[in-house]
Design a protein around this motif. Structure first.
Motif, PDB file in Angstrom:
ATOM      1  N   CYS A 160       9.692 138.158  21.087  1.00 14.73           N
ATOM      2  CA  CYS A 160       8.285 137.738  21.135  1.00 14.73           C
ATOM      3  C   CYS A 160       7.487 138.303  19.959  1.00 14.73           C
ATOM      4  O   CYS A 160       6.481 137.743  19.566  1.00 14.73           O
ATOM      5  CB  CYS A 160       7.654 138.151  22.455  1.00 14.73           C
ATOM      6  SG  CYS A 160       8.334 137.256  23.873  1.00 14.73           S
ATOM      7  N   ASN A 161       7.938 139.420  19.411  1.00 11.75           N
ATOM      8  CA  ASN A 161       7.326 140.009  18.225  1.00 11.75           C
ATOM      9  C   ASN A 161       8.445 140.371  17.252  1.00 11.75           C
ATOM     10  O   ASN A 161       9.386 141.073  17.632  1.00 11.75           O
ATOM     11  CB  ASN A 161       6.531 141.268  18.580  1.00 11.75           C
ATOM     12  CG  ASN A 161       5.368 140.963  19.491  1.00 11.75           C
ATOM     13  OD1 ASN A 161       4.431 140.289  19.092  1.00 11.75           O
ATOM     14  ND2 ASN A 161       5.440 141.428  20.726  1.00 11.75           N
ATOM     15  N   TYR A 162       8.350 139.889  16.039  1.00 10.92           N
ATOM     16  CA  TYR A 162       9.387 140.169  15.047  1.00 10.92           C
ATOM     17  C   TYR A 162       8.795 140.043  13.650  1.00 10.92           C
ATOM     18  O   TYR A 162       7.673 139.583  13.471  1.00 10.92           O
ATOM     19  CB  TYR A 162      10.591 139.239  15.219  1.00 10.92           C
ATOM     20  CG  TYR A 162      10.277 137.768  15.048  1.00 10.92           C
ATOM     21  CD1 TYR A 162      10.486 137.126  13.831  1.00 10.92           C
ATOM     22  CD2 TYR A 162       9.779 137.010  16.108  1.00 10.92           C
ATOM     23  CE1 TYR A 162      10.200 135.781  13.677  1.00 10.92           C
ATOM     24  CE2 TYR A 162       9.496 135.664  15.964  1.00 10.92           C
ATOM     25  CZ  TYR A 162       9.713 135.059  14.743  1.00 10.92           C
ATOM     26  OH  TYR A 162       9.426 133.729  14.590  1.00 10.92           O
ATOM     27  N   ILE A 163       9.590 140.461  12.682  1.00 14.57           N
ATOM     28  CA  ILE A 163       9.177 140.341  11.279  1.00 14.57           C
ATOM     29  C   ILE A 163      10.008 139.232  10.648  1.00 14.57           C
ATOM     30  O   ILE A 163      11.226 139.175  10.818  1.00 14.57           O
ATOM     31  CB  ILE A 163       9.361 141.665  10.526  1.00 14.57           C
ATOM     32  CG1 ILE A 163       8.414 142.718  11.099  1.00 14.57           C
ATOM     33  CG2 ILE A 163       9.109 141.488   9.030  1.00 14.57           C
ATOM     34  CD1 ILE A 163       8.557 144.091  10.524  1.00 14.57           C
ATOM     35  N   GLU A 164       9.335 138.380   9.922  1.00 16.63           N
ATOM     36  CA  GLU A 164       9.981 137.247   9.270  1.00 16.63           C
ATOM     37  C   GLU A 164       9.842 137.419   7.766  1.00 16.63           C
ATOM     38  O   GLU A 164       8.777 137.808   7.276  1.00 16.63           O
ATOM     39  CB  GLU A 164       9.267 135.968   9.733  1.00 16.63           C
ATOM     40  CG  GLU A 164       9.831 134.687   9.205  1.00 16.63           C
ATOM     41  CD  GLU A 164       9.116 133.501   9.841  1.00 16.63           C
ATOM     42  OE1 GLU A 164       9.674 132.931  10.794  1.00 16.63           O
ATOM     43  OE2 GLU A 164       8.007 133.153   9.387  1.00 16.63           O
ATOM     44  N   TYR A 165      10.920 137.162   7.047  1.00  8.59           N
ATOM     45  CA  TYR A 165      10.892 137.276   5.594  1.00  8.59           C
ATOM     46  C   TYR A 165      10.788 135.895   4.981  1.00  8.59           C
ATOM     47  O   TYR A 165      11.587 135.014   5.264  1.00  8.59           O
ATOM     48  CB  TYR A 165      12.146 137.982   5.085  1.00  8.59           C
ATOM     49  CG  TYR A 165      12.245 139.402   5.578  1.00  8.59           C
ATOM     50  CD1 TYR A 165      11.514 140.418   4.976  1.00  8.59           C
ATOM     51  CD2 TYR A 165      13.059 139.735   6.665  1.00  8.59           C
ATOM     52  CE1 TYR A 165      11.581 141.721   5.440  1.00  8.59           C
ATOM     53  CE2 TYR A 165      13.134 141.034   7.133  1.00  8.59           C
ATOM     54  CZ  TYR A 165      12.396 142.025   6.513  1.00  8.59           C
ATOM     55  OH  TYR A 165      12.467 143.304   6.964  1.00  8.59           O
ATOM     56  N   ASP A 166       9.782 135.712   4.134  1.00  8.70           N
ATOM     57  CA  ASP A 166       9.608 134.438   3.446  1.00  8.70           C
ATOM     58  C   ASP A 166      10.680 134.269   2.378  1.00  8.70           C
ATOM     59  O   ASP A 166      11.425 135.192   2.074  1.00  8.70           O
ATOM     60  CB  ASP A 166       8.219 134.350   2.812  1.00  8.70           C
ATOM     61  CG  ASP A 166       7.167 133.925   3.824  1.00  8.70           C
ATOM     62  OD1 ASP A 166       7.541 133.573   4.954  1.00  8.70           O
ATOM     63  OD2 ASP A 166       5.975 133.966   3.492  1.00  8.70           O
ATOM     64  N   GLN A 167      10.704 133.083   1.804  1.00  9.91           N
ATOM     65  CA  GLN A 167      11.704 132.716   0.802  1.00  9.91           C
ATOM     66  C   GLN A 167      11.824 133.778  -0.283  1.00  9.91           C
ATOM     67  O   GLN A 167      10.839 134.229  -0.837  1.00  9.91           O
ATOM     68  CB  GLN A 167      11.325 131.377   0.167  1.00  9.91           C
ATOM     69  CG  GLN A 167      12.337 130.847  -0.836  1.00  9.91           C
ATOM     70  CD  GLN A 167      13.674 130.524  -0.199  1.00  9.91           C
ATOM     71  OE1 GLN A 167      13.742 129.991   0.891  1.00  9.91           O
ATOM     72  NE2 GLN A 167      14.745 130.867  -0.872  1.00  9.91           N
ATOM     73  N   LEU A 168      13.074 134.151  -0.578  1.00  9.83           N
ATOM     74  CA  LEU A 168      13.329 135.097  -1.656  1.00  9.83           C
ATOM     75  C   LEU A 168      13.360 134.345  -2.972  1.00  9.83           C
ATOM     76  O   LEU A 168      13.962 133.282  -3.072  1.00  9.83           O
ATOM     77  CB  LEU A 168      14.692 135.775  -1.452  1.00  9.83           C
ATOM     78  CG  LEU A 168      14.882 136.524  -0.142  1.00  9.83           C
ATOM     79  CD1 LEU A 168      16.312 136.955   0.002  1.00  9.83           C
ATOM     80  CD2 LEU A 168      13.971 137.721  -0.103  1.00  9.83           C
ATOM     81  N   ILE A 169      12.717 134.895  -3.983  1.00 10.46           N
ATOM     82  CA  ILE A 169      12.742 134.266  -5.300  1.00 10.46           C
ATOM     83  C   ILE A 169      13.220 135.312  -6.307  1.00 10.46           C
ATOM     84  O   ILE A 169      12.412 136.035  -6.890  1.00 10.46           O
ATOM     85  CB  ILE A 169      11.347 133.725  -5.698  1.00 10.46           C
ATOM     86  CG1 ILE A 169      10.798 132.832  -4.582  1.00 10.46           C
ATOM     87  CG2 ILE A 169      11.417 132.975  -7.019  1.00 10.46           C
ATOM     88  CD1 ILE A 169       9.358 132.481  -4.732  1.00 10.46           C
ATOM     89  N   PRO A 170      14.555 135.431  -6.476  1.00 11.21           N
ATOM     90  CA  PRO A 170      15.047 136.408  -7.457  1.00 11.21           C
ATOM     91  C   PRO A 170      14.940 135.865  -8.881  1.00 11.21           C
ATOM     92  O   PRO A 170      15.237 134.708  -9.134  1.00 11.21           O
ATOM     93  CB  PRO A 170      16.508 136.609  -7.057  1.00 11.21           C
ATOM     94  CG  PRO A 170      16.879 135.446  -6.216  1.00 11.21           C
ATOM     95  CD  PRO A 170      15.622 134.785  -5.743  1.00 11.21           C
ATOM     96  N   THR A 171      14.480 136.697  -9.803  1.00 12.47           N
ATOM     97  CA  THR A 171      14.425 136.312 -11.213  1.00 12.47           C
ATOM     98  C   THR A 171      15.078 137.408 -12.037  1.00 12.47           C
ATOM     99  O   THR A 171      14.772 138.590 -11.869  1.00 12.47           O
ATOM    100  CB  THR A 171      12.966 136.114 -11.695  1.00 12.47           C
ATOM    101  OG1 THR A 171      12.217 137.293 -11.400  1.00 12.47           O
ATOM    102  CG2 THR A 171      12.311 134.937 -11.015  1.00 12.47           C
ATOM    103  N   GLU A 172      15.998 136.999 -12.916  1.00 10.13           N
ATOM    104  CA  GLU A 172      16.697 137.963 -13.761  1.00 10.13           C
ATOM    105  C   GLU A 172      15.812 138.341 -14.938  1.00 10.13           C
ATOM    106  O   GLU A 172      15.024 137.546 -15.426  1.00 10.13           O
ATOM    107  CB  GLU A 172      18.027 137.387 -14.250  1.00 10.13           C
ATOM    108  CG  GLU A 172      19.070 137.335 -13.150  1.00 10.13           C
ATOM    109  CD  GLU A 172      20.430 136.909 -13.652  1.00 10.13           C
ATOM    110  OE1 GLU A 172      20.711 137.066 -14.857  1.00 10.13           O
ATOM    111  OE2 GLU A 172      21.214 136.417 -12.841  1.00 10.13           O
TER     112      GLU A 172
END
Length: 196
Positions: A160-172
């Motif tokens: 019911c309560n959690y942490i969500e991670y948005d899209q990862l955008i890795p840049t070299e």
């Protein structure tokens, strides 16, 4: 505000030729601290001798307190005090699915994979049971996660309560080993400590 930095170091002689990932670099998983990391989480590859900048956003998700009066089936989420997991103190959908998958593997093969939660009486599958483990995973992946032949007490809903991670955008970025080691204040004596 300064962003956190992480320096990943490995020595050439620590590479295992059987592990294809070791020749590419590190595979990093993004997960909650109370979850076992695995390929069911978002991940990204950190190639050797590269500098990588990761842009991501963590967001806290929860339900309205008025909805908590409804049962699990109606609200489609599980509160922390309703945790029914044997191996995890904290309930998450990922922990629930891993525990159910573990139960199914144990019932099918009589043992579990090395990364699965277990008690001291449960055997870890050796190489002779590898085919059974893979076959069990294939069967498990076709089920509605959570309930398989009565092995779990219900569906694995989200917490019911959690942490969500948005899209990862890795840049070299440009990488200079000496400049990087100097920035971490570990250049002096580094190559003696980590030859190759």
């Amino acid at each position: 505000k300064e962003s956190p930095s992480l320096l990943l170091i490995h020595r050439k002689f620590d590479e295992d030729p059987i592990c294809r990932m070791s020749s590419f670099g590190f595979l990093a998983y993004i997960h909650m601290p109370h979850e076992i990391p695995g390929n069911w989480h978002k991940s990204f590859l950190v190639k050797k001798e590269t500098s990588l900048v990761i842009n991501m956003e963590a967001r806290s998700v929860g339900i309205d307190s008025d909805l908590l009066k409804y049962g699990i089936e109606q609200r489609k989420c599980i509160r922390s005090e309703e945790n029914h997991l044997k191996f995890f103190k904290s309930y998450t959908q990922s922990n629930c699915e891993l525990e159910c998958w573990t139960n199914f593997t144990l019932k099918t093969c009589g043992c579990v994979s090395f990364f699965m939660p277990r008690d001291k009486f449960t055997a870890v599958c050796n190489i002779t049971r590898l085919k059974c483990v893979h076959d069990a995973e294939d069967v498990w992946s076709k089920f509605d996660k959570g309930m398989v032949d009565g092995n779990c007490t219900g569906r694995c809903y989200k917490a019911c309560n959690y942490i969500e991670y948005d899209q990862l955008i890795p840049t070299e970025d440009d990488f200079d080993a000496n400049r990087t080691l100097d920035a971490f204040n570990i250049l002096e004596g580094f190559y003696m400590k980590y030859p190759g």
